[in-house]
Design a protein around this motif. Structure first.
Motif, short mmCIF file in Angstrom:
data_model
loop_
_atom_site.label_atom_id
_atom_site.label_comp_id
_atom_site.label_asym_id
_atom_site.label_seq_id
_atom_site.Cartn_x
_atom_site.Cartn_y
_atom_site.Cartn_z
N GLN A 20 0.86 -1.18 0.00
CA GLN A 20 0.00 0.00 0.00
C GLN A 20 0.90 1.23 0.00
OE1 GLN A 20 -2.74 0.00 3.29
NE2 GLN A 20 -3.34 -2.14 2.98
N LYS A 21 0.60 2.18 -0.87
CA LYS A 21 1.37 3.41 -0.91
C LYS A 21 0.48 4.59 -1.23
CE LYS A 21 6.00 1.74 -2.17
NZ LYS A 21 7.11 1.81 -3.17
N THR A 22 0.85 5.76 -0.74
CA THR A 22 0.22 7.01 -1.14
C THR A 22 1.25 7.82 -1.92
OG1 THR A 22 -1.26 7.03 0.77
CG2 THR A 22 -0.90 9.12 -0.36
N LEU A 39 -3.18 13.41 -4.27
CA LEU A 39 -2.80 12.24 -3.50
C LEU A 39 -3.48 11.01 -4.06
CD1 LEU A 39 -2.76 13.54 0.20
CD2 LEU A 39 -0.90 13.41 -1.46
N HIS A 41 -3.93 7.00 -3.60
CA HIS A 41 -3.82 5.91 -2.63
C HIS A 41 -3.89 4.58 -3.39
CE1 HIS A 41 -4.53 8.83 0.63
NE2 HIS A 41 -5.37 9.39 -0.23
N TYR A 43 -3.70 0.44 -3.36
CA TYR A 43 -3.85 -0.77 -2.54
C TYR A 43 -3.73 -1.98 -3.45
CZ TYR A 43 -5.92 2.51 0.80
OH TYR A 43 -6.14 3.56 1.64
N LEU A 73 -11.65 5.00 2.52
CA LEU A 73 -10.29 5.00 3.04
C LEU A 73 -10.31 4.91 4.56
CD1 LEU A 73 -8.71 7.81 0.81
CD2 LEU A 73 -8.61 5.33 0.45
N ASP A 79 -8.02 -2.45 2.33
CA ASP A 79 -6.80 -2.94 2.98
C ASP A 79 -6.52 -4.42 2.73
OD1 ASP A 79 -6.49 -0.41 3.92
OD2 ASP A 79 -6.32 -0.95 6.03
#
Length: 323
Positions: A20-22, A39, A41, A43, A73, A79
């Motif tokens: 997971q990265k932003t 931004l 996001h 997943y 989110l 997730d």
């Protein structure tokens, strides 16, 4: 042979399976020198599956969609994906959001600026960032909107008649209304289709106003799409029938004056039925607004003061109810 899940790369940032990265995508700066970053996001599961764009805030004042993606989110919906990847962007048009505006500083509409230009206006730069960095790594998308300029849209999905995949995604979303709408030049939907990325557009509520009903319908519909793709395990079934619409039209104001509706979005109306009335501010003239054909109201105008010819009620005329 087992299919290998590939790395997703966005703006030179790699996101591996299971990560997971932003990612902050720079699109410009304000006159104050403050940077404008989108931004993103990301997943990813460990298993092969579709890569899905979940997008809101293309028009900065349409905040119901922002809330839908924000809530997903906050509740960690993505997730533990069973397969595939989600790329969630809760707010694309940051300048418009800050200024309660559909447009960016030069008055341009991001959703009429695709595929964009990296050296053009801010709207064009935002559109180019999405076209260049995001669309190439997704298989389909859901784009969340509301009505604009005081117009309320009853929860609905819009899709292109020529896009079979988008229609199937719309059925999986199961909105109250599933509406055929042609592709608009320089829109996200049109450019994405040219890149073979189906996009369905959710419309619910009106700009600059949170509407719990529209937010709930949009959030649950998004989950139904993800479940239909095998990406999440649970989603609530729709508690309504889906009405597929092929033809819509507007009932417009016969007079200028103070407007009050008596029938609102979601209602079925009969030919000749009174939908509301318009009165002049001096208490002399009163005019009823009548339905010219039977159908469903899929959107209405909440403006208190209207001009002659203004769009008041958006009506679905040709439709069928899906069982």
């Amino acid at each position: 042979m087992k299919e290998e899940i590939k790395v997703i790369t966005i703006d030179k940032t790699d996101v591996q399976p299971g990560e997971q990265k932003t990612i902050a995508l720079s699109v410009g700066s304000l006159p104050s020198g403050t940077d404008i970053n989108i931004l993103v996001h990301v997943y990813r599961s460990m298993f092969v599956g579709p890569s899905v764009l979940i997008l809101a805030g293309v028009h900065g004042d349409e905040i119901n969609g922002v809330e839908i993606v924000r809530r997903s989110l906050e509740e960690n919906l993505f997730d533990n994906l069973l397969k595939g990847s989600v790329i969630a962007i809760p707010l694309l048009n940051i300048y418009g959001f800050i200024n309660f505006s559909r447009e960016v500083p030069d008055g341009k509409d991001v959703n009429r600026s695709f595929p964009g230009n990296s050296t053009g206006s801010l709207a064009s730069r935002v559109a180019r960032t999405l076209t260049r960095d995001i669309l190439p790594v997704v298989d389909f998308g859901m784009d969340f909107h509301t009505g604009g300029a005081s117009r309320y849209n009853y929860p609905q999905i819009r899709y292109s008649k020529t896009d079979k995949k988008a229609y199937e995604l719309g059925l999986a979303f199961a909105p109250p209304f599933l509406i055929q709408k042609p592709l608009i030049s320089k829109s996200l939907r049109k450019v994405a289709k040219e890149m073979k990325v189906p996009i369905i557009v959710y419309e619910g509520g009106e700009s600059v106003r949170l509407d719990g009903f529209s937010i709930s319908k949009g959030y649950k519909g998004m989950k139904r799409v993800l479940k239909s793709q095998g990406m999440i395990a649970d989603a609530v079934a729709a508690d309504h029938k889906v009405i597929s619409v092929t033809t819509t039209g507007w009932v417009r104001s016969p007079k200028s004056g103070l407007f009050q509706w008596t029938r609102s979005s979601g209602a079925f109306i009969a030919k000749g039925e009174s939908l509301g009335y318009i009165k002049d501010p001096h208490g002399i003239i009163s005019a009823n607004v009548f339905a010219k054909r039977p159908g469903y109201i899929i959107g209405h105008n909440n403006a208190s003061v209207v001009n002659q010819g203004d769009a008041l009620f958006h009506i679905a005329y040709d439709y069928e109810v899906n069982n």
